[in-house]
Design a protein around this motif. Structure first.
Motif, short mmCIF file in Angstrom:
data_model
loop_
_atom_site.label_atom_id
_atom_site.label_comp_id
_atom_site.label_asym_id
_atom_site.label_seq_id
_atom_site.Cartn_x
_atom_site.Cartn_y
_atom_site.Cartn_z
N UNK A 299 37.62 -4.75 28.82
CA UNK A 299 36.94 -4.79 30.12
C UNK A 299 35.58 -4.11 30.07
N UNK A 300 35.48 -3.03 29.26
CA UNK A 300 34.19 -2.33 29.10
C UNK A 300 33.60 -2.84 27.79
N UNK A 301 32.52 -3.60 27.93
CA UNK A 301 31.97 -4.34 26.78
C UNK A 301 30.49 -3.99 26.61
N UNK A 302 29.87 -4.62 25.60
CA UNK A 302 28.43 -4.40 25.38
C UNK A 302 27.64 -4.81 26.63
N UNK A 303 28.18 -5.73 27.43
CA UNK A 303 27.45 -6.22 28.60
C UNK A 303 27.39 -5.20 29.74
N UNK A 304 28.42 -4.35 29.88
CA UNK A 304 28.40 -3.43 31.03
C UNK A 304 28.40 -1.94 30.65
N UNK A 305 28.60 -1.60 29.36
CA UNK A 305 28.73 -0.19 28.98
C UNK A 305 27.47 0.62 29.32
N UNK A 306 26.30 -0.03 29.24
CA UNK A 306 25.05 0.68 29.53
C UNK A 306 24.86 0.93 31.02
N UNK A 307 25.64 0.19 31.84
CA UNK A 307 25.42 0.29 33.30
C UNK A 307 26.46 1.17 34.00
N UNK A 308 27.46 1.60 33.23
CA UNK A 308 28.53 2.40 33.85
C UNK A 308 27.98 3.75 34.30
N UNK A 309 28.37 4.18 35.52
CA UNK A 309 27.80 5.41 36.08
C UNK A 309 28.92 6.38 36.43
N UNK A 310 29.50 7.03 35.42
CA UNK A 310 30.56 8.00 35.68
C UNK A 310 30.44 9.14 34.68
N UNK A 311 31.26 10.18 34.85
CA UNK A 311 31.26 11.29 33.89
C UNK A 311 32.44 11.18 32.92
N UNK A 312 33.55 10.58 33.42
CA UNK A 312 34.75 10.47 32.58
C UNK A 312 35.29 9.04 32.66
N UNK A 313 35.59 8.45 31.50
CA UNK A 313 36.35 7.19 31.49
C UNK A 313 37.74 7.55 31.00
#
Ligand code: NAD
Length: 418
Positions: A299-313
């Motif tokens: 679900x977390x891929x090269x397409x969205x990893x740069x846009x994720x805005x959190x402190x912890x996954x």
């Protein structure tokens, strides 16, 4: 081993290869550690309610038996394939090893859509699958548990089919059963509560306060819903959740009790009046303190990893982050990833407790179960954190290295067979 070729299996192999390089595992051990010991594909003909007959494909993969019997969930989903099951079995091996459990990894699945089948059809399919698996399963050989699309009832059918065949009630053949037939108190909630506990420990490490912190959860099934409640109990505000049909968002915080009632009534979180609609893609990049992917792989891929805005996954799901996304996240030190084989290990830890209770016919209180669960999670968390700090690697590399290393050492001691 072309038979396992699948995007998820390639992903699991890529992770293994990186860790094998890091641990400097000799070439003649790598394939033995990587490829499953055994896999089985079965055709499952069942009678549908309309009188027709349909054949479903069923799988079981046992990754290694070096430390004990194999252990892992059973998935009912239309996309289930042998390679996906093999990847999930491999991750189960590293997970059990990291937690110090006496198990190898396994996984099973049936390519079907359980939401489009009646309870009677699901029962016939489950019993047929169990019958095909009987020569390859036992409390000392391979022990299934619930995963996506299966639940306590599914486990009850497996336990009953196996017991009738053996001529004796055998609760230790599966875990995640109803408590009434030998299940463990706390098993149903164990994975999600474990996610909550580890998020709490990660927040301590980063010196983040629960008050003012927000959480976003993808997937509102067994793991996602319990994780959401657990995070809310720790004081976080859950602002978005989703399922396969879509999601809901409320900046002021979702009323989880009402949301759960709605999801039970409607079969989805979509349409919940206490929030606005949001897609799964939007949900993953919603600004928050803690993002919990608790649905499926990749679900977390090269397409969205740069846009994720959190402190912890906090990876409630198995394999939600691709290695390409991991490489991007490695360049974003503000984000801490609690890797799947640590983050969702609460489920298999309490499954282990359930198996131990069944073998001894001696049952524990919920407080005992939870106390022991948190002790094992604490130990796995601290070992992983210390290793990652000492070796200056991510928590994922640390967790995988600890998991793989124990099995590598055991294979060196035992020899070629298991
Ligand atoms: P479940 O079937 O109870 O729930 C799955 C949820 O994910 C459902 O809400 C479903 O609608 C949602 N979903 C499916 N496809 C989706 C998509 N494309 N986008 C968004 N949501 C989607 O399954 P579960 O037991 O909660 O398992 C979830 C994940 O956790 C899986 O990766 C599983 O392997 C992992 N896991 C489960 C356990 C356990 O004890 N059940 C233990 C460890 C890991």
């Amino acid at each position: 081993m072309q038979v396992y070729d699948h995007a998820t299996f390639r992903m699991a192999c890529q992770q293994f290869d990186l860790v094998a390089d890091f641990l400097q595992i000799p070439a003649d051990y790598r394939d033995r550690l990587k490829y499953p010991k055994r896999s089985l594909t079965v055709a499952l003909p069942i009678r549908r309610d309309d009188g027709s007959t349909q054949v479903f494909a069923g799988y079981r993969v046992q990754h290694h038996a070096t430390l004990g019997p194999t252990k892992g969930g059973l998935r009912y989903h239309p996309d289930v394939a042998l390679g996906e099951v093999a990847a999930l079995a491999m991750w189960m091996s590293w997970k059990c090893s990291l937690a110090g459990l006496p198990y190898g990894g396994a996984k099973g699945g049936i390519a079907c859509d359980p939401h489009r089948m009646s309870p009677g059809e699901l029962e016939r399919l489950t019993r047929r699958y169990t019958q095909e698996m009987i020569p390859f399963m036992s409390p000392q050989m391979d022990i299934p548990a619930p995963d996506v699309g299966t639940n306590e009832q599914t486990m009850a059918w497996i336990m009953d089919t196996y017991s009738v065949h053996m001529g004796a009630t055998t609760p230790g053949i599966v875990t995640g059963k109803p408590v009434a037939i030998g299940g463990s108190l706390g098993r149903r909630e164990a994975t999600g509560r474990g996610v909550g506990y580890l998020v709490g420990r990660a927040m301590d490490t980063l010196e983040l306060q629960a008050s003012g912190a927000t959480a976003v959860v993808q997937g509102f099934g067994n793991v996602g819903s319990v994780a959401a409640f657990s995070l809310a109990k720790y004081g976080l505000k859950v602002i978005a959740v989703s399922d396969a049909h879509g999601g809901v968002f409320n900046a002021a915080g979702l009323d989880l009790w009402k949301l759960e009632e709605h999801a039970q009534r409607q079969g989805t979180v979509v349409g919940f009046p206490g929030g606005e609609a949001i897609t799964n893609e939007q949900l993953l990049v919603t600004p928050c303190t803690v993002l919990v992917p608790a649905a499926l792989e990749r679900q977390i891929t090269a397409a969205n990893a740069g846009k994720i805005q959190c402190r912890i996954i906090a990876e409630g799901a198995n394999g939600p982050t691709t290695p390409e996304a991991d490489a991007i996240l490695a360049r974003r030190p503000e984000i801490l990833v609690i890797p799947d084989i640590l983050c969702n290990s609460g489920g298999v830890i309490v499954s282990y407790f359930e198996w131990v209770q069944d073998l001894q016919s001696f049952f524990w209180t919920e407080t005992e179960v939870m106390d022991r669960l948190f002790r094992l999670l604490e130990s796995a968390f601290m070992h992983t954190l210390q290793f990652s700090r000492k070796e200056k690697v991510s928590l994922r590399t640390a967790a995988l290295a600890l998991g793989v290393k124990r099995i590598y050492e055991a294979k060196k001691l035992r020899g070629l067979f298991p």
